[in-house]
Every structure is written in C-alpha cells, then in structure tokens.
Design a protein around this motif. Structure first.
Motif, PDB file in Angstrom:
ATOM      1  N   SER A 111      -6.860  10.803   1.480  1.00 46.67           N
ATOM      2  CA  SER A 111      -7.203  10.178   0.833  1.00 46.67           C
ATOM      3  C   SER A 111      -7.553  10.968  -1.120  1.00 46.67           C
ATOM      4  N   LEU A 112      -7.080  12.333  -0.273  1.00 46.71           N
ATOM      5  CA  LEU A 112      -7.205  13.403  -1.460  1.00 46.71           C
ATOM      6  C   LEU A 112      -5.657  13.423  -1.868  1.00 46.71           C
ATOM      7  N   ILE A 113      -4.613  13.349  -0.827  1.00 45.97           N
ATOM      8  CA  ILE A 113      -3.434  13.404  -0.792  1.00 45.97           C
ATOM      9  C   ILE A 113      -3.060  12.065  -2.141  1.00 45.97           C
ATOM     10  N   VAL A 114      -3.643  10.829  -1.505  1.00 40.90           N
ATOM     11  CA  VAL A 114      -3.477  10.139  -2.583  1.00 40.90           C
ATOM     12  C   VAL A 114      -3.246   9.976  -3.715  1.00 40.90           C
ATOM     13  N   GLY A 115      -4.712  10.181  -3.872  1.00 34.78           N
ATOM     14  CA  GLY A 115      -5.174  10.524  -5.198  1.00 34.78           C
ATOM     15  C   GLY A 115      -4.730  11.146  -6.004  1.00 34.78           C
ATOM     16  N   LEU A 116      -4.675  12.169  -5.709  1.00 35.38           N
ATOM     17  CA  LEU A 116      -3.914  13.478  -6.574  1.00 35.38           C
ATOM     18  C   LEU A 116      -2.490  13.767  -6.695  1.00 35.38           C
ATOM     19  N   ALA A 117      -1.662  12.551  -5.582  1.00 36.87           N
ATOM     20  CA  ALA A 117      -0.663  12.423  -5.768  1.00 36.87           C
ATOM     21  C   ALA A 117      -0.458  11.163  -6.790  1.00 36.87           C
ATOM     22  N   ALA A 118      -0.744  10.415  -6.797  1.00 37.95           N
ATOM     23  CA  ALA A 118      -0.634   8.646  -7.113  1.00 37.95           C
ATOM     24  C   ALA A 118      -1.203   9.418  -9.180  1.00 37.95           C
ATOM     25  N   ALA A 119      -2.304  10.373  -9.216  1.00 34.25           N
ATOM     26  CA  ALA A 119      -2.875  10.485 -10.427  1.00 34.25           C
ATOM     27  C   ALA A 119      -1.732  11.062 -11.279  1.00 34.25           C
ATOM     28  N   LEU A 120      -1.160  12.566 -10.382  1.00 32.53           N
ATOM     29  CA  LEU A 120       0.152  12.827 -10.854  1.00 32.53           C
ATOM     30  C   LEU A 120       1.365  12.399 -11.494  1.00 32.53           C
ATOM     31  N   GLY A 121       2.088  11.156 -10.941  1.00 28.90           N
ATOM     32  CA  GLY A 121       2.947  10.537 -10.721  1.00 28.90           C
ATOM     33  C   GLY A 121       2.252   9.293 -11.992  1.00 28.90           C
ATOM     34  N   SER A 122       1.199   9.112 -11.756  1.00 26.24           N
ATOM     35  CA  SER A 122       1.135   8.086 -13.085  1.00 26.24           C
ATOM     36  C   SER A 122       0.734   8.822 -14.173  1.00 26.24           C
ATOM     37  N   ALA A 123       0.721  10.505 -14.693  1.00 27.70           N
ATOM     38  CA  ALA A 123       0.483  10.675 -15.537  1.00 27.70           C
ATOM     39  C   ALA A 123       1.695  11.857 -16.346  1.00 27.70           C
ATOM     40  N   SER A 184       3.359   5.047   4.959  1.00 27.11           N
ATOM     41  CA  SER A 184       2.090   4.552   4.499  1.00 27.11           C
ATOM     42  C   SER A 184       1.587   5.338   3.292  1.00 27.11           C
ATOM     43  N   ILE A 185       1.511   6.194   2.839  1.00 26.50           N
ATOM     44  CA  ILE A 185       1.087   7.404   2.274  1.00 26.50           C
ATOM     45  C   ILE A 185       1.939   6.830   1.135  1.00 26.50           C
ATOM     46  N   TYR A 186       3.468   7.167   1.466  1.00 27.94           N
ATOM     47  CA  TYR A 186       4.219   7.360   0.670  1.00 27.94           C
ATOM     48  C   TYR A 186       3.978   6.029  -0.309  1.00 27.94           C
ATOM     49  N   ARG A 187       4.165   5.492   0.313  1.00 26.30           N
ATOM     50  CA  ARG A 187       4.300   3.447  -0.877  1.00 26.30           C
ATOM     51  C   ARG A 187       2.855   3.094  -1.186  1.00 26.30           C
ATOM     52  N   ILE A 188       1.480   3.882  -0.741  1.00 25.60           N
ATOM     53  CA  ILE A 188       0.818   3.933  -1.536  1.00 25.60           C
ATOM     54  C   ILE A 188       1.127   4.647  -3.275  1.00 25.60           C
ATOM     55  N   VAL A 189       0.973   6.490  -2.879  1.00 31.56           N
ATOM     56  CA  VAL A 189       1.166   6.610  -4.101  1.00 31.56           C
ATOM     57  C   VAL A 189       2.272   6.229  -5.059  1.00 31.56           C
ATOM     58  N   CYS A 190       3.301   5.679  -3.980  1.00 30.65           N
ATOM     59  CA  CYS A 190       4.208   5.169  -5.200  1.00 30.65           C
ATOM     60  C   CYS A 190       4.180   3.790  -5.855  1.00 30.65           C
ATOM     61  N   LEU A 191       2.931   2.850  -5.229  1.00 28.86           N
ATOM     62  CA  LEU A 191       2.764   1.722  -5.912  1.00 28.86           C
ATOM     63  C   LEU A 191       1.190   1.682  -6.535  1.00 28.86           C
ATOM     64  N   ILE A 192       0.991   2.824  -6.529  1.00 27.37           N
ATOM     65  CA  ILE A 192      -0.439   3.145  -7.709  1.00 27.37           C
ATOM     66  C   ILE A 192       0.349   3.697  -8.986  1.00 27.37           C
ATOM     67  N   ALA A 193       0.833   4.806  -8.425  1.00 29.94           N
ATOM     68  CA  ALA A 193       1.899   5.608 -10.053  1.00 29.94           C
ATOM     69  C   ALA A 193       2.262   4.675 -10.827  1.00 29.94           C
ATOM     70  N   LEU A 194       3.147   3.380  -9.489  1.00 29.22           N
ATOM     71  CA  LEU A 194       3.954   2.794 -11.010  1.00 29.22           C
ATOM     72  C   LEU A 194       2.889   1.339 -11.610  1.00 29.22           C
ATOM     73  N   VAL A 195       1.847   1.179 -11.545  1.00 31.13           N
ATOM     74  CA  VAL A 195       0.734   0.274 -12.117  1.00 31.13           C
ATOM     75  C   VAL A 195      -0.227   1.088 -12.924  1.00 31.13           C
ATOM     76  N   GLY A 196      -0.537   2.514 -12.587  1.00 29.46           N
ATOM     77  CA  GLY A 196      -1.169   2.980 -13.443  1.00 29.46           C
ATOM     78  C   GLY A 196      -1.454   4.240 -14.136  1.00 29.46           C
ATOM     79  N   TRP A 197      -0.186   3.956 -14.621  1.00 23.55           N
ATOM     80  CA  TRP A 197       0.090   5.522 -16.137  1.00 23.55           C
ATOM     81  C   TRP A 197       0.079   4.404 -17.802  1.00 23.55           C
ATOM     82  N   THR A 198      -0.754   3.257 -17.630  1.00 25.62           N
ATOM     83  CA  THR A 198      -1.017   2.730 -18.841  1.00 25.62           C
ATOM     84  C   THR A 198      -1.269   3.407 -19.888  1.00 25.62           C
ATOM     85  N   THR A 199      -3.258   4.501 -19.566  1.00 22.45           N
ATOM     86  CA  THR A 199      -4.103   4.555 -19.753  1.00 22.45           C
ATOM     87  C   THR A 199      -2.877   5.756 -20.458  1.00 22.45           C
TER      88      THR A 199
END
Length: 327
Positions: A111-123, A184-199
């Motif tokens: 959960s922490l890896i997904v949260g941190l990686a997806a947040a960094l990717g979005s940033a 499954s980890i890579y897929r979730i990280v990529c999907l969230i990063a691709l839609v979570g960058w707007t802010t």
C-alpha cells in the motif's frame, strides 16, 4: 520623524520581519530554521510524521519479524484458522491460518509503495504539463488546460475499474507476465498516475505564470538562456513547495483508492497481500472474526489521516504568508 506605516504595508512585511528577527527580536533565522520551526509547531503533523516513519520501518523489517516469529506469511494452515492472539501469532491468524501481523506488514509495504510511487508519478506528469503550459502560454496553454479539464471531468473510480479489468494479454504481454504478482502493482501505479496529475498541473501552471514575470526570469531570457533551462533552473526550484504539498496530500487518497480497487478484486491480486484485499477476504467473516476486518481498516484510516495531517503541516511550513509562532 519616520512616517507611520500603512496597514497594508505592515501586513505585507510581517512575514519578512518575522523571518529576519525571529519571534522575539532574536537573531535572523535561515529559511531552513523557519521551516522546521513552523513544522514542529504543527503538533498533528509531527505526530503523523512519527507514525508514518514507524509504520515504514515496521513494514521494511517485515521479513525479520516473520523470521523471529518463526512463521510463513503465505503458508496456509487450515487447522489453525482464525486463532486468537498468541506468542507465535501476536494478532492471531486469518481465515486460512496465516499470521495476521506478518500479512499486515507485507500489505503495508504494498500500500505504501503504491501510494508513494503513484503520487510521484502524478507529480512528475503534472509538473511537466503545468510548467510547459504556464511558461509558453497561448494556444499550447489553452490546449493543455482543456485536456486537464477533460481528465478532471472523467469519473475516476469507474474509469479505473474498467481499466483495471482489461486483460493484459490482449495488450501484447505474455500470460506469465500478466499473471505475475508484481504486475498488479505496476498496473495500479500506472493507472492512478495517468489520471491523478491534474491538481499538480494546475498548481504548477499558476505558480509558473507568476514566476515568469519576475525580474530574474526576464534577465535569463535577455541573456539568451533556452526555454528548457529557464523552466528547469530558474522556475522549477521556485515552484517546488506547492508540488511537495500536493504530492503529500495525494498519497492518502491514492492509498484509499488502491484499497477500494483491491477490495473490489481489481487491484492487488492474492496471494500478494494489501490492506484492501485483506478487507475483501474478511468481509464474509465479519461476524465470526471481526478483528480481521478491523486491523486493515484501522491501518488504512490512520495512514490516510496521517498523510493528510503531514500535508497540512508542510503547507503551513512552506507557506511564506504563514504566521510565525503557530499555537
């Protein structure tokens, strides 16, 4: 005789005076000292940071704890299913006889890896788009911002559910790779990063519009500096504060989103544990063994709240308009 200062002038210079003279007319403080003073003045942020550091440490040493307890987090033992806490199993066992504490720690890693990686990717995505739109302006700015508005208008959770259900073998991946635990980890990280960058994109664009009108940026342009150099060397370091705050605040939401997808069976796939799929496994045992749902649910709640408080503390500490000496 010095003329009295107007209220507007006094208010505008208050943060500067606080930075130069300290709280009680003491010696001048550095920017780093001001940051730490403001941050440690936010008690909830300090407690949240301590909790997150402790949680990260425990999840990092999960193999050591597993070894010391003499258990295997993935070993199925139906004869010891739903056992109460004991010396060997401090939090008991789950519905398949696996150690609950060890699986919670490994689930925390995911959960922490997904949260941190997806947040960094979005940033990263949001920063690139935002700084490009803000600096160049014109039609490119309009195009990128309308694209951003379109992504914001999308129903994120239904979209992620649809994308998470896509068969990866149809995209050219081998069946072995598509069925591996890590995919499954890579897929979730990529999907969230691709839609979570707007802010982040909107924040960086606004800050860039303000920065590119400053004298040091105009001076760099007059000296012939290239646009990429101006954006990376002169503008980006001055807009990093809102990026840090927005990224920190987004981690909690991403962990919650990953937990929802895993709870629906579309996120992290067993036997790889995550707090979300642990809740899925416990939903049918809510009356027989309610603690199996309480433990991951409580950790999700505490982690999301901690990241939100940490983001609030960073926002206060990095805000140049914040009042020194927070109560």
């Amino acid at each position: 005789m010095t003329p009295p200062k107007t209220p507007c002038a006094a208010n505008a210079k208050a943060p500067l005076l606080a930075a130069e003279a300290g709280l009680a007319g003491g010696p001048a403080l550095t920017v780093r000292q001001i940051f730490w003073r403001r941050f440690f003045g936010h008690r909830l942020a300090v407690v949240s940071l301590a909790f997150l550091l402790l949680l990260s440490l425990l999840t990092a040493v999960a193999p050591v704890i597993e070894f010391l307890l003499g258990v295997d987090g993935n070993l199925v033992d139906l004869f010891n299913a739903k056992q109460p806490p004991s010396a060997q199993h401090p939090l008991g066992t789950d519905e398949l006889g696996r150690d609950t504490l060890v699986r919670l720690l490994y689930g925390g890693q995911v959960s922490l890896i997904v949260g941190l990686a997806a947040a960094l990717g979005s940033a990263v995505i949001g920063t690139l788009l935002g700084i490009t739109a803000g600096y160049y302006g014109g039609r490119l700015d309009s195009l990128l911002m309308r694209f951003t508005d379109g992504v914001i208008a999308l129903p994120i959770l239904p979209l992620l559910i649809i994308l998470a259900a896509v068969d990866l073998t149809k995209l050219g991946l081998s069946s072995d790779l598509a069925s591996s635990e890590s995919i499954s980890i890579y897929r979730i990280v990529c999907l969230i990063a691709l839609v979570g960058w707007t802010t982040v994109a909107r924040l960086v664009r606004g800050a860039t519009l303000s920065m590119k009108a400053r004298e040091f940026v105009r001076a760099a342009e007059a000296m012939g500096a290239s646009a990429p150099r101006i954006m990376l060397v002169h503008i980006l370091p001055n807009v990093v504060s809102p990026i840090i705050v927005a990224t920190t605040l987004s981690i909690g939401g991403i962990i919650l989103l990953e937990s929802v997808l895993s709870f629906l069976g579309l996120g992290i796939q067993p036997p790889l544990p995550s707090w979300g799929n642990m809740l899925t496994n416990a939903q049918e045992l809510i009356w027989d063994a309610p603690v199996l749902a309480v433990y991951p649910g409580l950790l999700i709640f505490l982690t999301v709240i901690a990241f939100n408080f940490l983001g609030d503390g960073l926002q206060d500490a990095l805000d140049p308009r914040a009042i020194e000496g927070r109560d």
